[in-house]
Scaffold this motif. Structure first.
Motif, PDB file in Angstrom:
ATOM      1  N   UNK A  98      -4.015-100.615  43.794  1.00  0.00           N
ATOM      2  CA  UNK A  98      -5.186-100.841  43.066  1.00  0.00           C
ATOM      3  C   UNK A  98      -5.125-100.497  41.622  1.00  0.00           C
ATOM      4  N   UNK A  99      -5.007 -99.327  41.199  1.00  0.00           N
ATOM      5  CA  UNK A  99      -4.964 -98.923  40.059  1.00  0.00           C
ATOM      6  C   UNK A  99      -3.984 -99.833  39.205  1.00  0.00           C
ATOM      7  N   UNK A 100      -2.813-100.093  39.579  1.00  0.00           N
ATOM      8  CA  UNK A 100      -1.919-100.976  38.940  1.00  0.00           C
ATOM      9  C   UNK A 100      -2.362-102.384  38.642  1.00  0.00           C
ATOM     10  N   UNK A 101      -2.918-102.609  39.490  1.00  0.00           N
ATOM     11  CA  UNK A 101      -3.497-104.033  39.594  1.00  0.00           C
ATOM     12  C   UNK A 101      -4.882-104.382  38.523  1.00  0.00           C
ATOM     13  N   UNK A 102      -5.710-103.144  38.575  1.00  0.00           N
ATOM     14  CA  UNK A 102      -6.660-103.344  37.617  1.00  0.00           C
ATOM     15  C   UNK A 102      -6.342-103.006  36.253  1.00  0.00           C
ATOM     16  N   UNK A 103      -5.154-102.144  35.925  1.00  0.00           N
ATOM     17  CA  UNK A 103      -4.719-101.998  34.723  1.00  0.00           C
ATOM     18  C   UNK A 103      -4.005-103.421  33.965  1.00  0.00           C
ATOM     19  N   UNK A 104      -3.348-103.927  34.915  1.00  0.00           N
ATOM     20  CA  UNK A 104      -2.779-105.385  34.492  1.00  0.00           C
ATOM     21  C   UNK A 104      -3.791-106.229  34.179  1.00  0.00           C
ATOM     22  N   UNK A 105      -5.062-106.411  34.893  1.00  0.00           N
ATOM     23  CA  UNK A 105      -5.952-107.097  34.608  1.00  0.00           C
ATOM     24  C   UNK A 105      -6.722-106.714  33.198  1.00  0.00           C
ATOM     25  N   UNK A 106      -6.774-105.616  32.824  1.00  0.00           N
ATOM     26  CA  UNK A 106      -7.332-104.918  31.872  1.00  0.00           C
ATOM     27  C   UNK A 106      -6.270-105.456  30.516  1.00  0.00           C
ATOM     28  N   UNK A 107      -4.820-105.387  30.726  1.00  0.00           N
ATOM     29  CA  UNK A 107      -4.009-105.790  29.849  1.00  0.00           C
ATOM     30  C   UNK A 107      -4.122-107.063  29.487  1.00  0.00           C
ATOM     31  N   UNK A 108      -4.301-108.078  30.640  1.00  0.00           N
ATOM     32  CA  UNK A 108      -4.560-109.551  30.317  1.00  0.00           C
ATOM     33  C   UNK A 108      -5.917-110.030  29.533  1.00  0.00           C
ATOM     34  N   UNK A 109      -6.901-109.037  29.385  1.00  0.00           N
ATOM     35  CA  UNK A 109      -8.108-109.454  28.872  1.00  0.00           C
ATOM     36  C   UNK A 109      -8.927-109.886  29.845  1.00  0.00           C
ATOM     37  N   UNK A 110      -8.856-109.952  31.045  1.00  0.00           N
ATOM     38  CA  UNK A 110      -9.606-110.251  32.225  1.00  0.00           C
ATOM     39  C   UNK A 110     -11.269-109.492  32.121  1.00  0.00           C
ATOM     40  N   UNK A 111     -12.166-110.284  32.254  1.00  0.00           N
ATOM     41  CA  UNK A 111     -13.434-109.987  32.015  1.00  0.00           C
ATOM     42  C   UNK A 111     -14.070-108.823  33.080  1.00  0.00           C
ATOM     43  N   UNK A 112     -15.037-108.331  33.002  1.00  0.00           N
ATOM     44  CA  UNK A 112     -15.496-107.007  33.724  1.00  0.00           C
ATOM     45  C   UNK A 112     -15.887-107.786  35.105  1.00  0.00           C
ATOM     46  N   UNK A 113     -16.592-108.716  34.923  1.00  0.00           N
ATOM     47  CA  UNK A 113     -17.236-109.261  36.278  1.00  0.00           C
ATOM     48  C   UNK A 113     -15.967-109.689  37.038  1.00  0.00           C
ATOM     49  N   UNK A 114     -15.089-110.328  36.782  1.00  0.00           N
ATOM     50  CA  UNK A 114     -13.794-110.862  37.241  1.00  0.00           C
ATOM     51  C   UNK A 114     -13.095-109.614  37.720  1.00  0.00           C
ATOM     52  N   UNK A 115     -12.889-108.347  37.197  1.00  0.00           N
ATOM     53  CA  UNK A 115     -12.251-107.042  37.478  1.00  0.00           C
ATOM     54  C   UNK A 115     -12.966-106.525  38.754  1.00  0.00           C
ATOM     55  N   UNK A 116     -14.410-106.684  38.752  1.00  0.00           N
ATOM     56  CA  UNK A 116     -15.207-106.107  39.779  1.00  0.00           C
ATOM     57  C   UNK A 116     -14.870-107.013  40.927  1.00  0.00           C
ATOM     58  N   UNK A 117     -14.944-108.313  40.934  1.00  0.00           N
ATOM     59  CA  UNK A 117     -14.482-109.180  42.001  1.00  0.00           C
ATOM     60  C   UNK A 117     -13.174-109.043  42.709  1.00  0.00           C
ATOM     61  N   UNK A 118     -12.265-108.828  41.697  1.00  0.00           N
ATOM     62  CA  UNK A 118     -10.835-108.563  42.285  1.00  0.00           C
ATOM     63  C   UNK A 118     -11.011-107.115  42.990  1.00  0.00           C
ATOM     64  N   UNK A 119     -11.432-106.284  42.547  1.00  0.00           N
ATOM     65  CA  UNK A 119     -11.648-104.986  43.288  1.00  0.00           C
ATOM     66  C   UNK A 119     -12.328-105.090  44.624  1.00  0.00           C
ATOM     67  N   UNK A 120     -13.357-105.940  44.448  1.00  0.00           N
ATOM     68  CA  UNK A 120     -13.946-105.970  45.927  1.00  0.00           C
ATOM     69  C   UNK A 120     -13.180-106.579  46.827  1.00  0.00           C
ATOM     70  N   UNK A 121     -12.279-107.508  46.484  1.00  0.00           N
ATOM     71  CA  UNK A 121     -11.437-108.168  47.436  1.00  0.00           C
ATOM     72  C   UNK A 121     -10.285-107.089  47.839  1.00  0.00           C
ATOM     73  N   UNK A 122      -9.736-106.221  46.923  1.00  0.00           N
ATOM     74  CA  UNK A 122      -8.866-105.213  47.113  1.00  0.00           C
ATOM     75  C   UNK A 122      -9.302-104.401  48.241  1.00  0.00           C
ATOM     76  N   UNK A 123     -10.511-103.675  47.839  1.00  0.00           N
ATOM     77  CA  UNK A 123     -11.258-102.679  48.709  1.00  0.00           C
ATOM     78  C   UNK A 123     -11.604-103.598  50.121  1.00  0.00           C
ATOM     79  N   UNK A 124     -11.908-104.674  50.175  1.00  0.00           N
ATOM     80  CA  UNK A 124     -12.114-105.276  51.673  1.00  0.00           C
ATOM     81  C   UNK A 124     -10.742-105.396  52.220  1.00  0.00           C
ATOM     82  N   UNK A 125      -9.542-105.189  51.788  1.00  0.00           N
ATOM     83  CA  UNK A 125      -8.424-105.522  52.505  1.00  0.00           C
ATOM     84  C   UNK A 125      -7.705-104.188  52.889  1.00  0.00           C
TER      85      UNK A 125
END
Length: 132
Positions: A98-125
């Motif tokens: 999860x940390x790797x994915x979130x770091x990559x999203x940050x590096x790609x300039x993905x917005x906070x709302x989208x990062x939270x959405x991805x985090x919710x999906x990862x947490x659900x899995x």
């Protein structure tokens, strides 16, 4: 790829991640991050010697994230418990993923709302993946 708030609220997560092109770039960087992460690289490094297997995993991951984020892509891979069966992924390893994915999203300039959405999906899995 920074977006304005109006775009974030009206676009699907798939669109906000850059559709297949953006998701592909994200997946490639996540795979690289996993191979360099000392806690989980032992799971991923062996695939460097199996390029066809790595390419298959990569494509399944792109399709999984594309379909799961609302894209017009069909995921044809196995379900999460079957995919991770026998891997006995620990909570620490899952958190590193999860940390790797979130770091990559940050590096790609993905917005906070989208990062939270991805985090919710990862947490659900997590319960479908950890300890299998």
């Amino acid at each position: 790829m920074t977006q304005n708030p109006a775009t974030v609220t009206s676009a699907s997560l798939y669109e906000r991640l850059g559709e297949v092109e953006g998701i592909t770039l994200i997946v490639d960087d996540v795979i690289e991050a996993h191979m360099n992460n000392p806690v989980i690289k032992g799971i991923f490094i062996p695939y460097k010697d199996q390029p066809e297997r790595l390419a298959s995993i990569r494509q399944h991951t792109i399709d999984f994230f594309s379909a799961g984020s609302g894209g017009p892509v069909e995921y044809k891979g196995r379900d999460m418990p079957a995919t991770h069966k026998g891997m006995a992924i620990s909570a620490e390893q899952y958190m590193c993923v999860m940390d790797d994915i979130m770091s990559v999203l940050e590096e790609h300039g993905i917005d906070e709302t989208s990062k939270k959405d991805v985090l919710a999906i990862l947490w659900s899995l997590r319960k479908m993946i950890m300890g299998k």
